[in-house]
Structure formats: C-alpha cells, structure tokens
Scaffold this motif. Structure first.
Motif, PDB file in Angstrom:
ATOM      1  N   GLY A 213       0.810  -1.210   0.000  1.00  0.00           N
ATOM      2  CA  GLY A 213       0.000   0.000   0.000  1.00  0.00           C
ATOM      3  C   GLY A 213       0.840   1.255   0.000  1.00  0.00           C
ATOM      4  N   THR A 214       1.932   1.222   0.746  1.00  0.00           N
ATOM      5  CA  THR A 214       2.831   2.373   0.779  1.00  0.00           C
ATOM      6  C   THR A 214       3.434   2.633  -0.589  1.00  0.00           C
ATOM      7  OG1 THR A 214       3.377   2.028   3.114  1.00  0.00           O
ATOM      8  CG2 THR A 214       4.949   3.297   1.803  1.00  0.00           C
ATOM      9  N   GLU A 215       3.833   1.558  -1.279  1.00  0.00           N
ATOM     10  CA  GLU A 215       4.439   1.719  -2.603  1.00  0.00           C
ATOM     11  C   GLU A 215       3.422   2.273  -3.598  1.00  0.00           C
ATOM     12  OE1 GLU A 215       7.263   1.944  -5.411  1.00  0.00           O
ATOM     13  OE2 GLU A 215       7.548   1.483  -3.276  1.00  0.00           O
ATOM     14  N   ILE A 216       2.190   1.811  -3.517  1.00  0.00           N
ATOM     15  CA  ILE A 216       1.154   2.317  -4.420  1.00  0.00           C
ATOM     16  C   ILE A 216       0.902   3.799  -4.160  1.00  0.00           C
ATOM     17  CG2 ILE A 216      -1.314   2.194  -4.961  1.00  0.00           C
ATOM     18  CD1 ILE A 216      -1.082  -0.853  -4.492  1.00  0.00           C
ATOM     19  N   ARG A 217       0.809   4.172  -2.883  1.00  0.00           N
ATOM     20  CA  ARG A 217       0.579   5.585  -2.549  1.00  0.00           C
ATOM     21  C   ARG A 217       1.732   6.455  -3.022  1.00  0.00           C
ATOM     22  NH1 ARG A 217      -1.312   3.198   2.157  1.00  0.00           N
ATOM     23  NH2 ARG A 217       0.651   3.588   3.240  1.00  0.00           N
ATOM     24  N   ARG A 218       2.946   5.963  -2.888  1.00  0.00           N
ATOM     25  CA  ARG A 218       4.100   6.738  -3.337  1.00  0.00           C
ATOM     26  C   ARG A 218       4.055   6.982  -4.839  1.00  0.00           C
ATOM     27  NH1 ARG A 218       8.579   3.346   0.106  1.00  0.00           N
ATOM     28  NH2 ARG A 218       8.487   4.568   2.044  1.00  0.00           N
ATOM     29  N   ARG A 219       3.712   5.957  -5.584  1.00  0.00           N
ATOM     30  CA  ARG A 219       3.685   6.107  -7.036  1.00  0.00           C
ATOM     31  C   ARG A 219       2.570   7.054  -7.473  1.00  0.00           C
ATOM     32  NH1 ARG A 219       6.724   2.828 -10.163  1.00  0.00           N
ATOM     33  NH2 ARG A 219       8.161   1.527  -8.987  1.00  0.00           N
ATOM     34  N   ARG A 220       1.446   6.981  -6.814  1.00  0.00           N
ATOM     35  CA  ARG A 220       0.369   7.913  -7.121  1.00  0.00           C
ATOM     36  C   ARG A 220       0.778   9.345  -6.785  1.00  0.00           C
ATOM     37  NH1 ARG A 220      -4.747   4.432  -4.662  1.00  0.00           N
ATOM     38  NH2 ARG A 220      -5.018   3.039  -6.471  1.00  0.00           N
ATOM     39  N   ALA A 221       1.462   9.486  -5.634  1.00  0.00           N
ATOM     40  CA  ALA A 221       1.877  10.828  -5.208  1.00  0.00           C
ATOM     41  C   ALA A 221       2.860  11.443  -6.184  1.00  0.00           C
ATOM     42  CB  ALA A 221       2.500  10.765  -3.816  1.00  0.00           C
ATOM     43  N   MET A 222       3.753  10.637  -6.761  1.00  0.00           N
ATOM     44  CA  MET A 222       4.724  11.179  -7.695  1.00  0.00           C
ATOM     45  C   MET A 222       4.055  11.678  -8.973  1.00  0.00           C
ATOM     46  SD  MET A 222       7.616  11.240  -6.236  1.00  0.00           S
ATOM     47  CE  MET A 222       8.667  11.676  -7.615  1.00  0.00           C
ATOM     48  N   ARG A 223       2.895  11.107  -9.295  1.00  0.00           N
ATOM     49  CA  ARG A 223       2.177  11.572 -10.485  1.00  0.00           C
ATOM     50  C   ARG A 223       1.407  12.852 -10.208  1.00  0.00           C
ATOM     51  NH1 ARG A 223       1.142   5.884 -11.161  1.00  0.00           N
ATOM     52  NH2 ARG A 223      -0.922   6.103 -10.219  1.00  0.00           N
ATOM     53  N   ARG A 224       1.057  13.085  -8.944  1.00  0.00           N
ATOM     54  CA  ARG A 224       0.306  14.275  -8.566  1.00  0.00           C
ATOM     55  C   ARG A 224       0.976  14.933  -7.373  1.00  0.00           C
ATOM     56  NH1 ARG A 224      -6.167  12.874  -8.907  1.00  0.00           N
ATOM     57  NH2 ARG A 224      -6.250  12.444 -11.156  1.00  0.00           N
ATOM     58  N   PRO A 225       1.954  15.784  -7.602  1.00  0.00           N
ATOM     59  CA  PRO A 225       2.698  16.396  -6.498  1.00  0.00           C
ATOM     60  C   PRO A 225       1.788  17.142  -5.530  1.00  0.00           C
ATOM     61  CG  PRO A 225       3.797  16.806  -8.583  1.00  0.00           C
ATOM     62  CD  PRO A 225       2.462  16.211  -8.917  1.00  0.00           C
ATOM     63  N   ALA A 226       2.019  16.891  -4.248  1.00  0.00           N
ATOM     64  CA  ALA A 226       1.313  17.625  -3.194  1.00  0.00           C
ATOM     65  C   ALA A 226       2.282  18.664  -2.651  1.00  0.00           C
ATOM     66  CB  ALA A 226       0.869  16.669  -2.087  1.00  0.00           C
ATOM     67  N   TYR A 227       2.068  19.910  -3.047  1.00  0.00           N
ATOM     68  CA  TYR A 227       2.999  20.963  -2.649  1.00  0.00           C
ATOM     69  C   TYR A 227       2.811  21.306  -1.182  1.00  0.00           C
ATOM     70  CZ  TYR A 227       3.784  21.398  -7.621  1.00  0.00           C
ATOM     71  OH  TYR A 227       4.105  21.123  -8.924  1.00  0.00           O
ATOM     72  N   ALA A 228       3.912  21.619  -0.533  1.00  0.00           N
ATOM     73  CA  ALA A 228       3.885  21.843   0.912  1.00  0.00           C
ATOM     74  C   ALA A 228       4.575  23.144   1.254  1.00  0.00           C
ATOM     75  CB  ALA A 228       4.575  20.688   1.641  1.00  0.00           C
ATOM     76  N   PRO A 229       4.147  23.792   2.329  1.00  0.00           N
ATOM     77  CA  PRO A 229       4.866  24.968   2.815  1.00  0.00           C
ATOM     78  C   PRO A 229       6.176  24.541   3.452  1.00  0.00           C
ATOM     79  CG  PRO A 229       3.157  24.364   4.357  1.00  0.00           C
ATOM     80  CD  PRO A 229       2.985  23.459   3.160  1.00  0.00           C
ATOM     81  N   VAL A 230       6.994  25.516   3.812  1.00  0.00           N
ATOM     82  CA  VAL A 230       8.235  25.214   4.522  1.00  0.00           C
ATOM     83  C   VAL A 230       7.878  24.485   5.806  1.00  0.00           C
ATOM     84  CG1 VAL A 230      10.239  26.210   5.667  1.00  0.00           C
ATOM     85  CG2 VAL A 230       9.394  27.200   3.541  1.00  0.00           C
ATOM     86  N   PRO A 231       8.571  23.386   6.164  1.00  0.00           N
ATOM     87  CA  PRO A 231       8.252  22.631   7.370  1.00  0.00           C
ATOM     88  C   PRO A 231       8.185  23.535   8.601  1.00  0.00           C
ATOM     89  CG  PRO A 231       9.911  21.480   6.100  1.00  0.00           C
ATOM     90  CD  PRO A 231       9.717  22.831   5.448  1.00  0.00           C
ATOM     91  N   PRO A 232       7.276  23.233   9.554  1.00  0.00           N
ATOM     92  CA  PRO A 232       7.090  24.098  10.703  1.00  0.00           C
ATOM     93  C   PRO A 232       8.253  24.104  11.680  1.00  0.00           C
ATOM     94  CG  PRO A 232       5.814  22.078  10.935  1.00  0.00           C
ATOM     95  CD  PRO A 232       6.360  22.088   9.534  1.00  0.00           C
ATOM     96  N   HIS A 233       9.170  23.147  11.564  1.00  0.00           N
ATOM     97  CA  HIS A 233      10.320  23.129  12.457  1.00  0.00           C
ATOM     98  C   HIS A 233      11.575  23.486  11.676  1.00  0.00           C
ATOM     99  CE1 HIS A 233      10.493  19.216  10.454  1.00  0.00           C
ATOM    100  NE2 HIS A 233      11.789  19.253  10.681  1.00  0.00           N
ATOM    101  N   ALA A 234      12.563  23.972  12.375  1.00  0.00           N
ATOM    102  CA  ALA A 234      13.848  24.281  11.745  1.00  0.00           C
ATOM    103  C   ALA A 234      14.658  23.001  11.655  1.00  0.00           C
ATOM    104  CB  ALA A 234      14.609  25.317  12.563  1.00  0.00           C
ATOM    105  N   GLU A 235      15.259  22.764  10.481  1.00  0.00           N
ATOM    106  CA  GLU A 235      16.125  21.606  10.373  1.00  0.00           C
ATOM    107  C   GLU A 235      17.339  21.820  11.275  1.00  0.00           C
ATOM    108  OE1 GLU A 235      16.879  21.211   6.233  1.00  0.00           O
ATOM    109  OE2 GLU A 235      14.941  20.297   5.835  1.00  0.00           O
ATOM    110  N   THR A 236      17.696  20.787  12.014  1.00  0.00           N
ATOM    111  CA  THR A 236      18.700  20.932  13.053  1.00  0.00           C
ATOM    112  C   THR A 236      19.895  20.061  12.772  1.00  0.00           C
ATOM    113  OG1 THR A 236      16.990  21.396  14.673  1.00  0.00           O
ATOM    114  CG2 THR A 236      19.159  20.766  15.531  1.00  0.00           C
TER     115      THR A 236
END
Length: 466
Positions: A439-462
């Motif tokens: 299921g994870t692999e199927i979701r990943r492949r679907r996601a790559m066909r339809r990018p879900a754009y995201a804001p900058v992550p709410p935490h600072a990379e540390t």
C-alpha cells in the motif's frame, strides 16, 4: 530590454557568463567542471571564504568513484588519503553476510568514505582547471530578471561590502538544502517526508581494519550502524538511536554512541584499540523533499532540489549523477546558440527525469530510515538472493545501478512471504506488514504523479556537532 530578452528571443551572448552556479561544493563544482570542459563560460559563487568541512556522512559508492575517475581525480584522491572498500559486512535483522562489492569496467572501488574537507577542494580545483571562474566569499542577495520575468543573473554582496551583479543565460542553484536560489525563485517543495530517525557519526584513528577494507552496514531491530575505513587512515562510525533514546541520546553523545558502536561486533573489533579523532556530528530533525527543479532561467541541482533520508548515503552520489545528466543538455543548448525557451525546456526535462528516476530511491531511503525494524520480507528476499549468488544486486541499489523493483519484485516478495509463513511466523502480523508495504508503494507512485505541494516545514532543520 534587460539581458535575456523574452523567452522566445535569440540569446544574449554578451553577459558575464553563460552559466552562473551558486554553490561550489560537490554539485556546483562538478557541474562547473563539466560545463567549462564543454567550452562554456562558467562563474561559480559561494559565500564560504574557504571550501572545507561541511556536515555530511561522506559515503560515496562505486558510481561516484567512477565519476570522480572520469573527472581525472583518482590519483589526487589517493594522494589525499583515499581508501576504497572492496566488500561489505551486511546485516539485515537475522541475515548477515560478507559480500564483495559488485564492480563494472571503469570502477575504482566499491565504496569509500571521503570527508568533505578532502573531496570538495579537489572538485573546486577541477572546476578552476577546466576554466570556471570560482569566486569564494560572495553571497547571493537576489536574482536579476528581464522585462518578461525570466532570470538573467544574480545580485551579490562582495567581501568588501559592496554589491555587484553577474549576468548569465542560466542560474544554477547548487547551494544545498537551505538554497538561496530556490527561495528567491519561489521553488515549492513536494512529497515532503519527516524523519523518523536521527543519525550521529564520528571518526577514530588507529582502528584495526583487518585484511580487506570493509564497509559495515548493520540494521536490526531498532538499531542502525555503519562503519568503515575513511581517508587518511581514519575509521568512520555512524549510529542511529532507538526510539526510546531519541530525546536523551545527545545528553551524552560520546557515551551513547560508544554503547551502540560496541553492540556491533565488527565495529567493536575495529575500534577496540582506537582513539576518537573527531567530535561527534549529528542530524536530528530534517525533512525529505523534492523541489520544483527549474523555471525560466534557473535550475536546481543536488540537495537544493532534492533531499532524502541519509540512511542510504546518496547525497554526494546524487549530486554527481544529476550534474552528469544536466551538463550535456545545457552545453548543447548554449554552444548551438539555441533560444532561451529551448534552454528552459531542456532544464524542465532534467527535472522530470530527476523525479522519475529518484522516486523509488526516495522511498527506499525512507524505508531504511523508518523507526523500528524494517519489514521482515526484505531480509528474506536478500537472503534468497544471496543464496543464489545474486547478493550484489542489493548492493547495486546503493549505486543506483538497479531499481528497487528490480530487487524487491512482487514475485520475490510473495515468495519471501510464503517462506516466512511456513517457518511459523505470525500470519496476521506478517500479512498486515506485506499489505502495508504494498500500500505504501502504491501511494508513493500515485503521489509522484500528482505532487502535493507543501509549505516550509514548521520546524527548523537541526544539525548538531559536539
């Protein structure tokens, strides 16, 4: 009209450069060397006054060593302390084997650990020798745009305090995860994943590396360790805390790291009489992502455009891989004096290639970096491949020489599931695990066909060092 004209206009060849690259490390300098060798006028800018240490796991695989050899750097790397590793001691849960790294004609070795203060200056040197104008201590403050909005160069802050501009047909952002070019260009992130593990590493001197230089990669339960010879006689040890340790591990970095290192027999043997030769480095909070790869007059390379869980150790290798893909297209467009629209189209094709090729490796890195144990069918597949003399295919995954589905085929996963059931494994838990994996692999492949754009992550990379 400003330099660059309209995207359909003939190119302006009177700028300061054909290409300006922001970032002079593995992505930027390797691309600069390739472009300059192709006859392009290349300017490389980096805000660092010297190119030395930067946070990195420093692991390179066979394909990266072959790329460095094509750049003509092998002998210089050897003179700088390169030690190649010819075999891997691999453990995945209860499966363990010592395997030779598979090699191909032109390969220098199976893998190596090259600290960035050794590798990066040699890449800068290669770029300069090829004819690139590498300028250090120069910070990019803004992008120059033509009347139509196309990027036509950069605005910089100079070391003396003044400002300057560098005009070019193409601006390349090779400036890492916190890319200034990506921010200024408005490149959006997508397929963002939050890390589930933290990673710490350090170096020892005086380690016993045995008769054959060996890369240790052990992943069992909630533990993940790596070790192996590094440049100049050093030995790298990397560990990833278990879930229950994540918030306390860094309270005693040295003691916590040593406890993990000594739990891994081959690493414990190697460092038994050794001394720690560096501080402990670490990365605790980070996000994996893809960024929009290009736009009118700009393109992103390396970590600026794509970053994944460090468990697979592919940051350096991906930079080389991308540079070698992008360079011929840009060189062809510029030397043939093609219009700006054609150059932008080729950069767009590069971005689509990147997303298509890296999609499954992105998932693989996330699977290796999952909290807790990895799916039990994975070591079972590897066990059967090893028994058939095909263990090298697993190692080729790390060099991007075989795809994930070329190893974890549906047939092999089904066969592994059947064997585990026959051995008396918990049927419900195992089938649930396999369904979740699919299921994870199927979701990943679907996601790559339809990018879900995201804001900058709410935490600072540390990033940590101690």
């Amino acid at each position: 009209m400003s330099a660059g004209g309209s995207t359909g206009a003939a190119p302006d060849t009177n700028g300061d450069a054909d290409v300006v690259i922001v970032g002079a490390r593995v992505a930027g300098s390797s691309l600069a060397a390739l472009l300059a060798r192709g006859g392009l006028r290349v300017v490389v800018l980096d805000q660092a006054t010297t190119i030395g240490f930067t946070l990195s796991s420093n692991i390179v695989q066979a394909d990266s060593l072959a790329f460095l050899d094509r750049l003509g750097l092998t002998e210089r790397l050897r003179a700088a302390g390169l030690t190649t590793m010819d075999q891997v001691d691999m453990r995945l849960e209860d499966f363990r084997a010592v395997l030779p790294f598979p090699t191909r004609p032109g390969d220098v070795g199976g893998a190596a650990c090259l600290r960035r203060q050794v590798l990066d200056p040699l890449l800068v040197e290669a770029a300069r020798e090829a004819g690139a104008d590498v300028r250090l201590g120069v910070k990019v403050r803004g992008l120059l745009r033509g009347d139509d909005g196309r990027v036509v160069g950069v605005r910089t802050a100079e070391r003396g305090g003044g400002e300057a501009t560098v005009r070019a047909r193409l601006v390349v952002g090779a400036d890492g995860r916190a890319s200034t070019v990506a921010r200024l260009a408005g490149a959006r992130q997508y397929h963002v994943t939050r890390n589930e593990r933290a990673y710490y590493w350090t170096y020892f001197e005086g380690a016993d590396t045995g008769e054959a230089p060996t890369f240790v990669f052990h992943r069992w339960g909630d533990r993940h360790l790596l070790g192996g010879p590094a440049d100049n006689g050093l030995y790298i040890v990397g560990v990833s805390p278990e879930q229950h340790e994540r918030e306390t591990f860094h309270d005693d970095l040295e003691g916590s790291l040593m406890a993990h290192a000594l739990s891994c027999a081959p690493i414990a043997k190697a460092i038994g009489g050794a001394n720690r030769a560096s501080r402990v480095f670490g990365i605790r909070r980070f996000s994996g992502y893809f960024r929009e790869a290009s736009g009118p007059g700009w393109v992103l390379l390396g970590d600026a455009g794509h970053f994944k869980d460090p468990a697979g150790g592919r940051g350096i290798g991906d930079s080389f891989h991308q540079a070698e893909r992008l360079a011929p297209a840009v060189t062809r467009a510029v030397t043939e004096n093609r219009r700006d629209a054609e150059l932008d189209r080729l950069c767009g094709e590069f971005g689509r290639w990147r997303d298509r090729v890296y999609a499954e490796y992105y998932g693989l890195a996330s699977d290796l970096g999952v909290a807790g144990p990895i799916a039990s069918v994975v070591p079972e597949v590897v066990r059967r491949l090893h028994a058939r003399g095909q263990g090298g295919r697993v190692l080729d995954l790390l060099s991007h020489r075989v795809g994930v589905l070329g190893v974890l085929t549906p047939g092999r996963v089904a066969g592994a599931t059947g064997r585990l059931l026959l051995r008396g494994g918990g049927r419900r838990a195992l089938l649930s695990e396999v369904r979740a994996l699919g299921g994870t692999e199927i979701r990943r492949r679907r996601a790559m066909r339809r990018p879900a754009y995201a804001p900058v992550p709410p935490h600072a990379e540390t990033e940590l060092s101690a």
